[in-house]
Design a protein around this motif. Structure first.
Motif, short mmCIF file in Angstrom:
data_model
loop_
_atom_site.label_atom_id
_atom_site.label_comp_id
_atom_site.label_asym_id
_atom_site.label_seq_id
_atom_site.Cartn_x
_atom_site.Cartn_y
_atom_site.Cartn_z
N GLN A 1 0.81 -1.02 0.03
CA GLN A 1 -0.10 0.38 -0.12
C GLN A 1 0.98 1.32 -0.22
O GLN A 1 0.31 2.11 0.26
CB GLN A 1 -0.98 -0.40 0.90
N ILE B 1 1.44 0.88 -17.09
CA ILE B 1 0.15 1.46 -16.48
C ILE B 1 -0.53 1.77 -17.27
O ILE B 1 0.08 2.06 -18.28
CB ILE B 1 0.60 2.56 -15.51
N GLU B 2 -1.46 1.46 -16.86
CA GLU B 2 -2.94 2.17 -17.62
C GLU B 2 -3.29 3.46 -16.86
O GLU B 2 -3.46 3.91 -16.48
CB GLU B 2 -4.18 1.26 -17.58
N THR C 1 2.33 3.19 -2.07
CA THR C 1 2.38 3.91 -3.38
C THR C 1 1.40 4.58 -3.08
O THR C 1 1.36 5.56 -4.03
CB THR C 1 2.29 2.54 -5.17
N ARG C 2 0.99 4.46 -1.87
CA ARG C 2 -0.28 5.77 -2.19
C ARG C 2 0.31 7.31 -1.27
O ARG C 2 -0.33 8.48 -1.34
CB ARG C 2 -1.48 5.08 -1.34
N HIS D 1 0.77 9.68 -3.25
CA HIS D 1 -0.53 11.17 -3.99
C HIS D 1 -0.82 12.18 -2.68
O HIS D 1 -0.57 13.06 -3.11
CB HIS D 1 -2.29 10.46 -3.38
N ILE E 1 -0.51 4.48 -9.29
CA ILE E 1 -0.85 3.81 -7.40
C ILE E 1 -2.12 2.86 -7.89
O ILE E 1 -2.11 1.37 -7.48
CB ILE E 1 -1.52 5.30 -6.80
N ASP E 2 -3.15 3.21 -8.90
CA ASP E 2 -3.98 1.82 -9.39
C ASP E 2 -3.98 1.17 -10.20
O ASP E 2 -5.03 0.52 -10.55
CB ASP E 2 -5.26 2.96 -9.19
N GLY E 3 -3.42 1.93 -10.86
CA GLY E 3 -3.55 1.59 -13.11
C GLY E 3 -2.23 0.29 -13.11
O GLY E 3 -2.19 0.07 -14.29
N HIS F 1 -2.30 8.68 -9.80
CA HIS F 1 -3.21 7.74 -9.35
C HIS F 1 -3.02 6.91 -10.60
O HIS F 1 -3.61 5.45 -10.50
CB HIS F 1 -5.04 7.86 -9.16
N ALA F 2 -2.34 6.74 -11.50
CA ALA F 2 -2.36 5.83 -12.51
C ALA F 2 -1.37 5.17 -12.56
O ALA F 2 -1.27 3.71 -12.49
CB ALA F 2 -1.52 6.76 -13.95
N ASP G 1 -2.07 12.47 -14.04
CA ASP G 1 -2.55 11.64 -12.68
C ASP G 1 -1.86 10.67 -12.23
O ASP G 1 -1.99 9.79 -12.68
CB ASP G 1 -4.01 11.46 -13.76
#
Length: 103
Positions: A26, A76-77, A28-29, A32, A88-90, A85-86, A83
């Motif tokens: 976690q 990553i996507e 990588t958050r 943000h 973190i979440d992509g 978050h690409a 962004d």
């Protein structure tokens, strides 16, 4: 905020693996929160890669994608420069030691 003041003063920020506090997988958050503190997404990514490697004395071995460096790579996507978050979440794919990792 301390990170904002340090960044504004030109202090080199390094992102650390504080998994004890954020939970393994976690951390990588933190990217943000670095952006929220005033860093650009590119500066936050550099804090995780380049400055992180330099802070542990390994800046000539890890932290860059170059010949002679050890590197694990993620695909990553999205566009992490617009962004964060690409990152973190992509994550779409991971290569570790030259091998594709199933996840």
């Amino acid at each position: 905020m301390t990170v904002s003041a340090a960044h504004d003063a030109g202090v080199k920020i390094a992102m650390g693996p504080d998994a004890v506090f954020t939970g393994f997988g976690q951390n990588t958050r933190e990217l943000h929160w670095l952006v929220e503190a005033g860093m650009t997404p590119l500066e936050a990514i550099r804090a995780a890669r380049i400055h992180g490697a330099e802070s542990i004395g390994a800046g000539d071995e890890i932290g860059n994608v170059e010949v002679g460096y050890y590197a694990d790579i993620i695909a990553i996507e999205g566009d992490p420069l617009t962004d964060i978050h690409a990152v973190i979440d992509g994550v779409a794919a991971v290569m570790k030691g030259g091998e594709l990792v199933e996840f």
